[in-house]
Design a protein around this motif. Structure first.
Motif, PDB file in Angstrom:
ATOM      1  N   PHE A 274       7.765  10.205   4.561  1.00  0.00           N
ATOM      2  CA  PHE A 274       7.051   9.166   3.721  1.00  0.00           C
ATOM      3  C   PHE A 274       5.432   9.177   3.891  1.00  0.00           C
ATOM      4  O   PHE A 274       5.035   8.803   2.568  1.00  0.00           O
ATOM      5  N   PHE A 275       4.927   9.636   4.892  1.00  0.00           N
ATOM      6  CA  PHE A 275       3.522   9.612   4.967  1.00  0.00           C
ATOM      7  C   PHE A 275       2.947  10.626   3.858  1.00  0.00           C
ATOM      8  O   PHE A 275       2.150  10.458   3.249  1.00  0.00           O
ATOM      9  N   SER A 276       3.831  11.781   3.726  1.00  0.00           N
ATOM     10  CA  SER A 276       3.305  12.863   2.812  1.00  0.00           C
ATOM     11  C   SER A 276       3.449  12.423   1.279  1.00  0.00           C
ATOM     12  O   SER A 276       2.637  13.010   0.341  1.00  0.00           O
ATOM     13  N   SER A 277       4.119  11.471   1.034  1.00  0.00           N
ATOM     14  CA  SER A 277       4.339  10.912  -0.040  1.00  0.00           C
ATOM     15  C   SER A 277       3.539   9.632  -0.833  1.00  0.00           C
ATOM     16  O   SER A 277       3.393   9.167  -1.493  1.00  0.00           O
ATOM     17  N   CYS A 278       2.649   9.399   0.418  1.00  0.00           N
ATOM     18  CA  CYS A 278       1.776   8.168   0.164  1.00  0.00           C
ATOM     19  C   CYS A 278       0.588   8.370  -0.783  1.00  0.00           C
ATOM     20  O   CYS A 278       0.136   7.798  -1.834  1.00  0.00           O
ATOM     21  N   TYR A 279       0.179   9.832  -0.623  1.00  0.00           N
ATOM     22  CA  TYR A 279      -0.992  10.275  -1.549  1.00  0.00           C
ATOM     23  C   TYR A 279      -0.644  10.162  -2.922  1.00  0.00           C
ATOM     24  O   TYR A 279      -1.450   9.597  -3.752  1.00  0.00           O
ATOM     25  N   PRO A 280       0.655  10.750  -3.455  1.00  0.00           N
ATOM     26  CA  PRO A 280       0.897  10.782  -4.894  1.00  0.00           C
ATOM     27  C   PRO A 280       1.160   9.230  -5.475  1.00  0.00           C
ATOM     28  O   PRO A 280       0.906   9.016  -6.496  1.00  0.00           O
ATOM     29  N   THR A 281       1.658   8.345  -4.562  1.00  0.00           N
ATOM     30  CA  THR A 281       1.774   6.978  -4.851  1.00  0.00           C
ATOM     31  C   THR A 281       0.391   6.443  -5.184  1.00  0.00           C
ATOM     32  O   THR A 281       0.084   5.647  -6.141  1.00  0.00           O
TER      33      THR A 281
END
Length: 309
Positions: A274-281
């Motif tokens: 979840f944390f690793s996908s925060c930047y793309p969002t």
């Protein structure tokens, strides 16, 4: 009471859907500009098109498996499917790193004063963009080709040991020589691009500070330095770089910890995903906010509604 897995699943749904829609909107805008309105194309659009494409792919190939596993839906994947999913996850994450660094470099050159010794790069920077992007895709696809050899589908969900594990796939540990070469290559690449982003950020902050201080002494200035399009774009890139560095190092810490953890902690793994996908969002929100062409479309729709009512 809702279980922690379902809570993670709900967060993954919101994150994946919102982030994918934002990045898809931007990617569609850039493609529409390239194909239909080439006269409105900006040099940075090529960089942002690759960044939003990489972000969208990251969110889909990381988010969907996590959503399914969080709601207890067993995802039956073959060895080939696992290789494709993990390979795309790693490559697109790296493309996000490289394109963010390239974007910060482009903006640093763009705001360079005309009397600066690096001002000659302003006229040539655009010619370096496409070769750089081609190099990024090629080198990252080559680096992560080892994943294709070591990744297989999981037959036994209770197995553990050193390596990278997901709900449906596992990537076994490499031998000492392969592991040393792979980790050294990834470390050198990451260190180079993160250092490049940091240097660009320091340089841009210095330029903005001097520009702002100079503008304060000119009382007749109609528009402040912060209101110019170049400085707005610079502020957005500085925020994106800061977010990327924070999420990148945090996710790297979790990934290394999980790889060498003897007993796998799947709750911690989901938090890491979840944390690793925060930047793309988050990236898509800042880019949309700074995209004047989207604001123009909204203004046009508003005028149409006023005239039609």
């Amino acid at each position: 009471m809702i279980s922690s897995d379902r809570i993670f699943g709900i967060f993954f749904i919101f994150q994946t859907c919102i982030g994918f829609m934002g990045n898809s909107l931007l990617f569609t805008l850039y493609m529409y500009t390239f194909l239909i309105l080439p006269h409105k194309k900006k040099p940075v659009d090529v960089i942002l098109a690759h960044l939003t494409l990489a972000n969208a792919l990251t969110l889909i190939f990381r988010g969907v498996p996590n959503i399914m596993s969080s709601f207890g839906i067993k995802l039956e994947m073959s060895d080939t499917g696992c290789k494709i999913v993990l390979y795309i996850q790693r490559v697109t994450r790296s493309i996000s790193l490289c394109t963010t660094a390239l974007q910060s470099t482009f903006q640093a050159v763009t705001i360079t004063p005309s009397n600066h010794k690096w001002a000659w790069l302003k006229k040539k920077i655009s010619t370096f963009i496409q070769p750089s992007l081609l190099f990024f895709w090629t080198i990252n696809m080559a680096i992560y080709s080892v994943i294709i050899l070591k990744t297989v589908a999981r037959r036994n969900t209770t197995e553990g040991g050193i390596g990278y594990y997901t709900a449906s796939c596992k990537s076994s540990a490499y031998d000492l020589q392969t592991s040393s070469i792979f980790l050294s290559t990834v470390f050198i690449r990451d260190l180079f691009f993160l250092s490049l982003m940091t240097c660009n950020s320091i340089y841009m902050v210095n330029i903005l500070f001097r520009h702002h201080r100079k503008a304060q002494h000119i009382r007749s200035t109609i528009q402040s330095s912060q209101s110019s399009p170049e400085n707005k774009a610079t502020h957005v890139i500085l925020i994106l770089v800061s977010c990327f560095v924070f999420f990148y190092w945090t996710n790297t810490f979790f990934t290394v910890y999980l790889v060498y953890l003897a007993k796998k902690n799947y709750q911690l793994e989901k938090f890491s995903n979840f944390f690793s996908s925060c930047y793309p969002t988050i990236c898509s929100f800042f880019l949309i906010k700074n995209e004047n062409r989207i604001s123009g479309i909204r203004a046009m729709k508003t005028r149409i509604r006023i005239f039609s009512s």
